[in-house]
Design an enzyme around this catalytic site. Structure first.
Site, PDB file in Angstrom:
ATOM      1  N   ALA A  66     -29.876  11.994 -37.087  1.00 49.98           N
ATOM      2  CA  ALA A  66     -29.933  12.479 -35.706  1.00 49.98           C
ATOM      3  C   ALA A  66     -28.556  13.075 -35.402  1.00 49.98           C
ATOM      4  O   ALA A  66     -27.562  12.717 -36.036  1.00 49.98           O
ATOM      5  CB  ALA A  66     -30.250  11.329 -34.773  1.00 49.98           C
ATOM      6  N   GLY A 111     -31.803   9.514 -39.357  1.00 45.83           N
ATOM      7  CA  GLY A 111     -33.016  10.245 -38.976  1.00 45.83           C
ATOM      8  C   GLY A 111     -33.606  11.065 -40.119  1.00 45.83           C
ATOM      9  O   GLY A 111     -34.796  11.389 -40.095  1.00 45.83           O
ATOM     10  N   GLU A 114     -35.677   8.647 -41.986  1.00 49.74           N
ATOM     11  CA  GLU A 114     -36.813   8.329 -41.102  1.00 49.74           C
ATOM     12  C   GLU A 114     -37.834   9.472 -41.074  1.00 49.74           C
ATOM     13  O   GLU A 114     -39.043   9.233 -41.027  1.00 49.74           O
ATOM     14  CB  GLU A 114     -36.290   8.018 -39.698  1.00 49.74           C
ATOM     15  CG  GLU A 114     -35.513   6.704 -39.678  1.00 49.74           C
ATOM     16  CD  GLU A 114     -34.723   6.487 -38.402  1.00 49.74           C
ATOM     17  OE1 GLU A 114     -33.890   7.353 -38.052  1.00 49.74           O
ATOM     18  OE2 GLU A 114     -34.950   5.472 -37.735  1.00 49.74           O
ATOM     19  N   GLU A 134     -26.716   3.903 -39.493  1.00 48.88           N
ATOM     20  CA  GLU A 134     -26.528   3.729 -38.049  1.00 48.88           C
ATOM     21  C   GLU A 134     -25.605   2.571 -37.670  1.00 48.88           C
ATOM     22  O   GLU A 134     -24.789   2.703 -36.756  1.00 48.88           O
ATOM     23  CB  GLU A 134     -27.885   3.551 -37.346  1.00 48.88           C
ATOM     24  CG  GLU A 134     -28.719   4.817 -37.274  1.00 48.88           C
ATOM     25  CD  GLU A 134     -29.624   5.027 -38.486  1.00 48.88           C
ATOM     26  OE1 GLU A 134     -29.443   4.318 -39.506  1.00 48.88           O
ATOM     27  OE2 GLU A 134     -30.503   5.895 -38.411  1.00 48.88           O
TER      28      GLU A 134
END
Ligand code: CAA
Length: 260
Positions: A66, A111, A114, A134
Site C-alpha cells: 500500500a 499490499g 495481499e 507492516e
C-alpha cells in the site's frame, strides 16, 4: 477506458492487467485501487476474456505495498476506510467470474502479497520477494493478509510472516505453498500466457463455476459446499459446451469450447 496507473492488454482470450506506477514501485494508492476496481468491473462483463493475468509493469516490482506516503497522512477513520477500499478490491477479484493469475515479477510486499493472495493462482519469477512488512512500519496488514495468508499457508507460518516482517524469496514462497510455480525471470510471462491459454481452452462455464465453488466452499461447512457443487453441476448440464464436450469425447473428435 483509459487508465492512469494501469495498462490493460488483450491477447486472444486473455486480459493482461499491469499495475504501472514506476516511481513508487507500483505501490497501491487510493487512485490505483479504484482503477483496479474499474478494470475488473470492465473485465467481468467482457465475454471474450476467459483468464486474467495480473502483474506489475517493469522488471523490479509487482506491488511494493500500500502507498506509505498516502497512509502516513491518514487519521484512524480514514485508515479504516482505506483498508475497506482494499478489501472491496480483493473481494472483487475473488468474486470475478474469470480466474485471475498473479504473475509476481518482483517485490510483492504488504499490499502486494495481499493482492497476490486474492488471486486464484500465483506464479513467480525467481527474483520475486514476498512478505508482510507492516509491523516494521508500526502498522499491520490491512488488505486481507491476516485473513487470507493463514488460510493458504497455515496459521503458524502466517503468524511468523506477519509478526517478523521478514521477506521471503520465491523458493521459500514455493516451499510453503504461497506460490504454485517459480520460473526464470525472463521466462515468467511466456509461462503465464501458456498457463492462461491452457485454462482458456477449457470449458469457460466449468472453469468459472469451479472458481465460484472453491470460494463458496472455503467459507461454509463441507455438506453445504457439496450442496453448492451439486447445484452448479446441475446448472452446467443446460450448457451447449457440456453437451458438445461430452459428445466430442465419445466420438473421439475435437470441440472448441464456446462459453455457452
Ligand atoms: N509506498 C510508497 N512509495 C513506495 C513504496 C510504498 N509501499 N515502496 C517503494 N516506494 C517508493 C520509494 O519511496 C522510492 O521513492 P523515491 O524514489 O521518491 O524516494 C521509490 O519507490 C523506490 O523505492 P526505493 O528507493 O526504496 O527502492 P529500493 O530498491 O531501495 O527498495 C523496496 C525496494 C525494498 C521494495 C523498498 O522500496 C521498500 O521497502 N518499500 C516498502 C515496502 C513495504 O513496506 N510495503 C508495505 C507497505 S504497508 C501495507 O501494504 C499496508 C497494508 O497492508 C494495507
Amino acid at each position: 477506458m483509459a487508465y492512469e496507473n494501469l495498462i490493460l492488454e488483450h491477447q486472444d482470450y486473455i486480459a493482461i492487467v499491469k499495475i504501472n506506477r514506476p516511481k513508487a514501485l507500483n505501490a497501491l494508492n487510493s487512485a490505483t485501487l479504484q482503477e483496479l476496481s474499474q478494470v475488473f468491473t470492465e473485465i467481468a462483463q467482457d465475454k471474450n476474456v476467459r483468464v486474467v493475468l495480473l502483474t506489475g509493469n517493469g522488471e523490479k516490482s509487482f506491488v511494493a505495498g500500500a502507498d506509505i506516503a498516502e497512509m502516513s497522512k491518514l487519521n484512524p477513520m480514514q485508515a479504516q476506510k482505506f483498508s475497506q477500499l482494499g478489501h472491496r478490491l480483493m473481494n472483487q477479484i475473488e468474486n470475478l467470474p474469470q480466474p485471475v493469475i498473479a504473475v509476481v515479477n518482483g517485490f510483492a510486499l504488504g499490499g502486494g502479497t495481499e493482492l497476490a493472495l486474492a488471486c486464484d493462482i500465483r506464479i513467480a519469477g525467481e527474483k520475486a520477494k514476498f512478505g508482510q512488512p507492516e509491523v516494521g512500519l508500526g502498522l499491520l496488514a490491512g488488505f486481507g493478509g491476516t485473513q487470507r495468508l493463514p488460510r493458504l499457508v497455515g496459521s503458524g507460518r502466517a503468524s511468523e510472516i506477519l509478526f517478523t516482517a521478514d521477506t521471503l524469496d520465491a523458493q521459500e514462497a514455493y516451499r510453503i505453498g504461497l506460490v504454485n510455480r517459480v520460473y526464470p525471470q525472463e521466462d515468467l510471462m511466456n509461462q503465464a500466457v501458456s498457463l492462461a491459454n491452457k485454462i482458456a481452452s477449457r470449458a469457460p462455464m466449468g472453469v468459472q463455476l469451479s472458481k465460484s465453488a472453491i470460494h463458496v466452499g472455503q467459507n461454509i461447512d463441507i455438506v453445504s459446499g457439496q450442496a453448492y457443487e451439486s447445484a452448479v453441476f446441475g446448472e452446467i448440464f443446460s450448457s451447449e459446451d457440456q453437451k458438445e464436450g461430452c459428445r466430442a469425447f465419445l466420438e473421439k473428435s475435437k470441440y472448441e469450447y464456446k462459453g455457452v
